[in-house]
Write a protein that holds these residues in place. Structure first.
Motif, PDB file in Angstrom:
ATOM      1  N   ASN A 159       2.369  12.505   5.858  1.00 14.48           N
ATOM      2  CA  ASN A 159       1.164  11.885   5.666  1.00 14.48           C
ATOM      3  C   ASN A 159       1.408  10.928   4.399  1.00 14.48           C
ATOM      4  O   ASN A 159       1.751  11.361   3.202  1.00 14.48           O
ATOM      5  N   ASP A 160       0.899   9.988   4.428  1.00 15.29           N
ATOM      6  CA  ASP A 160       0.877   8.883   3.404  1.00 15.29           C
ATOM      7  C   ASP A 160       2.166   8.759   3.134  1.00 15.29           C
ATOM      8  O   ASP A 160       2.475   8.371   1.910  1.00 15.29           O
ATOM      9  N   GLY A 161       3.071   8.797   3.651  1.00 20.19           N
ATOM     10  CA  GLY A 161       4.772   8.557   3.425  1.00 20.19           C
ATOM     11  C   GLY A 161       5.254   9.699   2.829  1.00 20.19           C
ATOM     12  O   GLY A 161       6.540   9.717   2.673  1.00 20.19           O
ATOM     13  N   LYS A 162       4.618  10.964   2.567  1.00 18.78           N
ATOM     14  CA  LYS A 162       5.448  12.159   2.022  1.00 18.78           C
ATOM     15  C   LYS A 162       5.333  13.162   3.217  1.00 18.78           C
ATOM     16  O   LYS A 162       4.547  13.352   3.972  1.00 18.78           O
TER      17      LYS A 162
ATOM     18  N   PHE B  24       1.025   8.644  -6.776  1.00 23.03           N
ATOM     19  CA  PHE B  24       0.714   9.645  -5.721  1.00 23.03           C
ATOM     20  C   PHE B  24       0.022  10.949  -6.435  1.00 23.03           C
ATOM     21  O   PHE B  24       0.292  11.123  -7.720  1.00 23.03           O
ATOM     22  N   PHE B  25      -1.054  11.337  -5.832  1.00 18.33           N
ATOM     23  CA  PHE B  25      -1.849  12.540  -6.303  1.00 18.33           C
ATOM     24  C   PHE B  25      -1.726  13.733  -5.473  1.00 18.33           C
ATOM     25  O   PHE B  25      -1.403  13.783  -4.284  1.00 18.33           O
TER      26      PHE B  25
ATOM     27  N   LYS C 293       9.635  -8.842  -6.176  1.00 18.54           N
ATOM     28  CA  LYS C 293      11.157  -8.025  -6.248  1.00 18.54           C
ATOM     29  C   LYS C 293      10.799  -6.808  -7.025  1.00 18.54           C
ATOM     30  O   LYS C 293      10.629  -6.751  -8.329  1.00 18.54           O
ATOM     31  N   PHE C 294      11.206  -5.646  -6.251  1.00 19.62           N
ATOM     32  CA  PHE C 294      11.105  -4.235  -6.913  1.00 19.62           C
ATOM     33  C   PHE C 294      11.911  -3.104  -6.120  1.00 19.62           C
ATOM     34  O   PHE C 294      12.243  -3.438  -5.071  1.00 19.62           O
ATOM     35  N   PRO C 295      12.482  -2.355  -6.891  1.00 20.22           N
ATOM     36  CA  PRO C 295      13.324  -1.304  -6.406  1.00 20.22           C
ATOM     37  C   PRO C 295      12.251  -0.146  -5.529  1.00 20.22           C
ATOM     38  O   PRO C 295      11.293  -0.039  -5.785  1.00 20.22           O
ATOM     39  N   LEU C 296      13.128   0.572  -4.533  1.00 13.69           N
ATOM     40  CA  LEU C 296      12.196   1.203  -3.603  1.00 13.69           C
ATOM     41  C   LEU C 296      12.738   2.664  -3.987  1.00 13.69           C
ATOM     42  O   LEU C 296      14.071   3.153  -3.704  1.00 13.69           O
ATOM     43  N   VAL C 297      11.891   3.307  -4.494  1.00  6.88           N
ATOM     44  CA  VAL C 297      12.127   4.699  -4.894  1.00  6.88           C
ATOM     45  C   VAL C 297      11.517   5.882  -4.177  1.00  6.88           C
ATOM     46  O   VAL C 297      11.515   6.783  -4.762  1.00  6.88           O
ATOM     47  N   GLN C 298      11.370   5.401  -2.976  1.00  6.09           N
ATOM     48  CA  GLN C 298      10.874   6.476  -2.032  1.00  6.09           C
ATOM     49  C   GLN C 298      10.966   5.947  -0.631  1.00  6.09           C
ATOM     50  O   GLN C 298      11.807   5.248  -0.435  1.00  6.09           O
ATOM     51  N   ASN C 299      10.728   7.069   0.101  1.00  4.06           N
ATOM     52  CA  ASN C 299      10.907   6.840   1.677  1.00  4.06           C
ATOM     53  C   ASN C 299       9.605   7.038   2.537  1.00  4.06           C
ATOM     54  O   ASN C 299       8.561   7.606   1.889  1.00  4.06           O
ATOM     55  N   GLY C 300       9.419   6.708   3.728  1.00  2.00           N
ATOM     56  CA  GLY C 300       8.152   7.106   4.430  1.00  2.00           C
ATOM     57  C   GLY C 300       7.589   5.929   5.038  1.00  2.00           C
ATOM     58  O   GLY C 300       8.117   4.814   4.881  1.00  2.00           O
ATOM     59  N   THR C 301       6.332   6.089   5.565  1.00  2.00           N
ATOM     60  CA  THR C 301       5.740   5.127   6.457  1.00  2.00           C
ATOM     61  C   THR C 301       4.567   4.476   5.542  1.00  2.00           C
ATOM     62  O   THR C 301       3.687   5.339   5.265  1.00  2.00           O
ATOM     63  N   TYR C 302       4.641   3.204   5.137  1.00  2.00           N
ATOM     64  CA  TYR C 302       3.495   2.676   4.488  1.00  2.00           C
ATOM     65  C   TYR C 302       3.219   1.279   5.039  1.00  2.00           C
ATOM     66  O   TYR C 302       3.564   0.959   6.247  1.00  2.00           O
TER      67      TYR C 302
ATOM     68  N   HIS D 286       0.702  -1.303   0.162  1.00  2.00           N
ATOM     69  CA  HIS D 286      -0.133  -0.065   0.030  1.00  2.00           C
ATOM     70  C   HIS D 286       0.815   1.161   0.087  1.00  2.00           C
ATOM     71  O   HIS D 286       1.684   1.803   0.956  1.00  2.00           O
ATOM     72  N   GLY D 287       0.764   2.164  -1.074  1.00  2.00           N
ATOM     73  CA  GLY D 287       1.365   3.338  -1.142  1.00  2.00           C
ATOM     74  C   GLY D 287       2.796   3.315  -1.892  1.00  2.00           C
ATOM     75  O   GLY D 287       3.316   4.322  -2.141  1.00  2.00           O
ATOM     76  N   LEU D 288       3.307   2.124  -2.079  1.00  2.00           N
ATOM     77  CA  LEU D 288       4.550   1.865  -2.806  1.00  2.00           C
ATOM     78  C   LEU D 288       4.326   2.221  -4.229  1.00  2.00           C
ATOM     79  O   LEU D 288       3.616   1.589  -5.095  1.00  2.00           O
TER      80      LEU D 288
END
Length: 755
Positions: free
Chosen positions: A296-299, A498-499, A141-150, A113-115
């Motif tokens: 909020n929502d990882g951002k 993300f929107f 298997k996927f790269p993590l292109v963000q940071n935050g809480t998910y 969720h959110g990735l």
């Protein structure tokens, strides 16, 4: 040699987890323990070394289990023996490699969720990713292109309600030093989730009885709101509520009360808060002072301090709190309907309680809704232009804000708390510009629609299965203007993107993947179409999603997965999409059977979003000797489904004064019929029909009039000079004491069974 050691470590981890899972199967029914820490395996490839990232490997074992949260053993689903599932930790730039082993006898899935992930790893079974069949393993298997809480959870049927959810944290490469604690909020019901879903579709009042929120006529008279109650039913509305389900427990990290010690006065703590519930919104407040919202929502967002906040189903927030003294301060999470709460105690020493939230003023909310609802079921915004939670229409229900007396007859009003700063979306401001690229814009208008009477949830009056996919083009921007024309809040979640929420912050509009839209609001969001494949957009209240409130966005000009090998299991798209559509086409069964001294009468019904098959019967043993049975098959028409044309048949054979009734009369006939049923004001069902013998009949009936919380009135009268009136007193969710007088069967008393 190095690779050999890595392989040995991986094998030991797998065997250890399998052994733990196997041992767990032999445990006696007991409460599942708090989340276990699992140590990931880290692998570095040459490419990963160059990017200063690493491959982090987790093994997740999904299995059935038993839990005992309330003194009753219940079935649940655990991951690595834990509910919530283990928290997964990564660092931005890592590659996630997650092996999901399904040890159950049914299929499952995991959605991240959110990735931002390649389409085939999004985890919606039959839409983006193959379901994980019983006994199978699926590797993500996927790269993590963000940071935050998910977080991550099952996207298969109602499995999320049974325990399949857990935190997923992606740390920044240069994370500022600060103590932190992850909070996973959740709800638990002792009922089977499928039973909850069925009961919601059959408009049972049992959950309101459990919550003590029936708003019956007796209570309305006592509190001085009889007119309000009458107008509410005149406009064909059920009693006011802010949530659908009664829950037996609410949890923070699997406990209704838990503690985190070792913090000192003056220390700041980052709380990573995840609402992993199936359908519960939570109010959050802290006994130690302000909540400082920083993400909020990882951002990340510009820090904003508030006294309290509400977190929607599936949202995440990063919040910083500070301990003012060397004591233990309560972080309190209270259900939006204020029936229950869960607590986290931060710090050591004497406990300092957070102020509990008082009971909602339901009749004040009912009065407000009466003023906003038109007779046709639409909302009337009365010229208001509300958005981004800036104006909470439910505020009239909050005693701590309104200060209104609980009863109209009460002379002294309660004292309201002044200057309570409550978070809303208008306060959220991104830490950097979030403007979309210059590109053509596709504008969509979504009206959230549905009704509580039949528990139908849709967009533009159509469920997922009743619409085509929405085609979008890679490289364009998509703007959604969304209006909530229902009486419920809806947390709308977009997969894989993300929107921007257009909240008045201009270039710094916050980025989110969940939008909590309140009744009567119109919110605007926009996103850049940068991906490929199909992506789900849906309400994250689990039972709303399963009832059809969603859409599928489909990229029409991008190769599937842009070069990434397609999921070979989803080779039959027509069959796969039928699996998706199956959710909101599901049939729901109900039955009521009366067993009384004058005979038996009852009703059985099979219905879904648009159709209903119903049969009712009466068997007399007293005044009437004989039987009668009438069955209808119909389709609901209109947004609020007040109208239902139907066809059916009527069979009856009754003895009159010891002799068979004459043929082709109300006492002895076998006919086909066609008619129309319509919901009148006061929730009275009007039924007009003609049978194959040319006979017309008009009928009025009403069921389940709430005289008190448990005492209910039923009545019926028709042009065949038949009439009935009776009472039921609800004992349990399946049984009631009953009595009624029937023009044919006479007076009787006994019990009524309800399913």
């Amino acid at each position: 040699m190095k690779m050999f050691i890595q392989n040995i470590v991986s094998m030991v981890l797998v065997l250890s987890a399998i052994n733990a899972a196997a041992q767990h199967e032999h445990h006696q029914p007991a409460q599942v323990q708090a989340p276990k820490t699992i140590k990931p395996v880290e692998k570095k490839t040459e490419a990963a070394k160059t990017a200063e990232g690493k491959t982090v490997v987790y093994h997740l074992y999904v299995n059935d289990t038993l839990v005992n949260y309330t003194g009753k053993a219940r079935k649940a689903i655990a991951i690595n023996g834990s509910i919530p599932a283990p928290a997964l930790h990564f660092t931005e730039g890592d590659t996630a490699e997650i092996h999901v082993h399904n040890l159950m006898k049914m299929e499952t899935s995991i959605h991240w969720h959110g990735l931002i992930v390649p389409n085939q790893y999004d985890g919606v079974p039959y839409l983006t990713t193959a379901p994980i069949k019983a006994g199978q393993t699926h590797i993500y298997k996927f790269p993590l292109v963000q940071n935050g809480t998910y977080w991550y959870h099952s996207h298969t049927e109602l499995q999320e309600q049974s325990g399949m959810y857990g935190a997923l944290i992606i740390h920044k490469r240069n994370e500022p030093a600060m103590k932190e604690h992850t909070i996973v909020l959740s709800d638990w019901t002792n009922e089977k989730p499928a039973e909850v879903h069925r009961r919601l579709h059959n408009a049972t009042d049992w959950y309101a009885i459990k919550k003590k929120s029936t708003q019956d006529y007796g209570q309305a008279i006592k509190e001085g709101y009889l007119k309000t109650k009458f107008v509410n039913e005149w406009k064909r509305m059920l009693a006011m509520d802010v949530s659908d389900v009664y829950y037996d427990k609410l949890f923070i990290n699997g406990h209704d009360s838990t503690a985190q010690t070792g913090f000192k006065a003056g220390e700041k703590i980052k709380l990573r808060i995840i609402n992993g519930s199936a359908s519960t919104y939570f109010w959050l407040n802290f006994a130690g002072g302000k909540l400082e919202v920083v993400a909020n929502d990882g951002k990340d967002v510009e820090p904003v301090q508030v006294d309290r906040m509400i977190i929607a189903v599936s949202e995440t927030y990063d919040v910083i709190v500070q301990l003012p003294e060397n004591k233990s301060f309560e972080f309190l999470a209270t259900a939006e309907d204020r029936t229950k709460s869960a607590s986290l105690w931060l710090g050591d020493g004497v406990k300092v309680n957070a102020k509990p939230l008082p009971r909602l003023k339901y009749f004040e909310g009912m009065m407000m809704m009466n003023g906003m609802m038109k007779m046709n079921g639409d909302m009337d915004d009365m010229g208001m232009n509300m958005s981004n939670q800036v104006m909470d229409m439910n505020m009239v229900m909050y005693p701590e804000i309104s200060g209104q007396p609980e009863h109209k007859h009460k002379k002294e009003p309660e004292k309201a708390l002044e200057h309570i700063v409550t978070l809303n979306y208008g306060m959220l401001r991104a830490t950097e510009k979030t403007n979309l690229p210059d590109a053509p814009t596709k504008v969509l208008h979504f009206e959230l629609t549905g009704n509580m009477n039949r528990y139908v949830w849709s967009i533009n009056n159509k469920t997922v299965s009743e619409t085509d996919k929405i085609l979008i083009k890679k490289g364009e921007n998509v703007k959604i203007v969304m209006t909530n024309n229902t009486m419920m809040r809806h947390p709308m979640h977009l997969h894989g993107h993300f929107f921007r929420v257009l909240n008045g912050q201009g270039d710094y509009a916050p980025l989110k993947n969940v939008l909590d839209i309140m009744p009567m609001e119109t919110d605007t969001l926009e996103f850049a179409a940068t991906e490929s494949g199909d992506w789900f957009f849906h309400c994250h209240i689990l039972y709303h999603m399963m009832s059809g409130m969603g859409r599928i966005f489909s990229y029409e000009n991008a190769a599937p997965n842009d070069g990434i090998p397609a999921n070979v299991v989803l080779t039959n798209p027509e069959k796969a999409i039928r699996k998706i559509y199956k959710d909101d086409r599901a049939l729901h069964f109900m039955a009521n059977v009366g067993l009384e001294s004058n005979g038996s009468d009852g009703e059985a019904m099979l219905n879904n979003t648009r159709y209903r098959l119903q049969t009712e019967w009466r068997i007399g043993t007293n005044k009437m000797m004989g039987y009668e049975s009438e069955s209808h098959f119909g389709r609901y028409i209109g947004k609020m489904q007040f109208l239902m044309p139907y066809v059916g048949w009527d069979m009856r054979y009754r003895m009159v004064n010891g002799e068979p009734g004459k043929a082709n009369t109300k006492d002895n006939r076998q006919v086909f019929c066609a008619g129309i049923e319509y919901m009148l004001p006061l929730l009275i069902r009007a039924d007009a029909r003609i049978d194959s013998k040319g006979k017309l009949r008009f009928q009025l009936m009403r069921e389940d009039v709430a005289i008190t919380s448990r005492l209910r009135l039923n009545f019926m009268v028709n042009s065949d000079k038949e009439y009935m009136a009776g009472f039921r007193y609800i004992i349990t969710k399946y049984m009631a004491l009953s009595t009624h007088y029937d023009s044919d069967m006479g007076f009787g008393a006994g019990i009524a069974l309800n399913y």
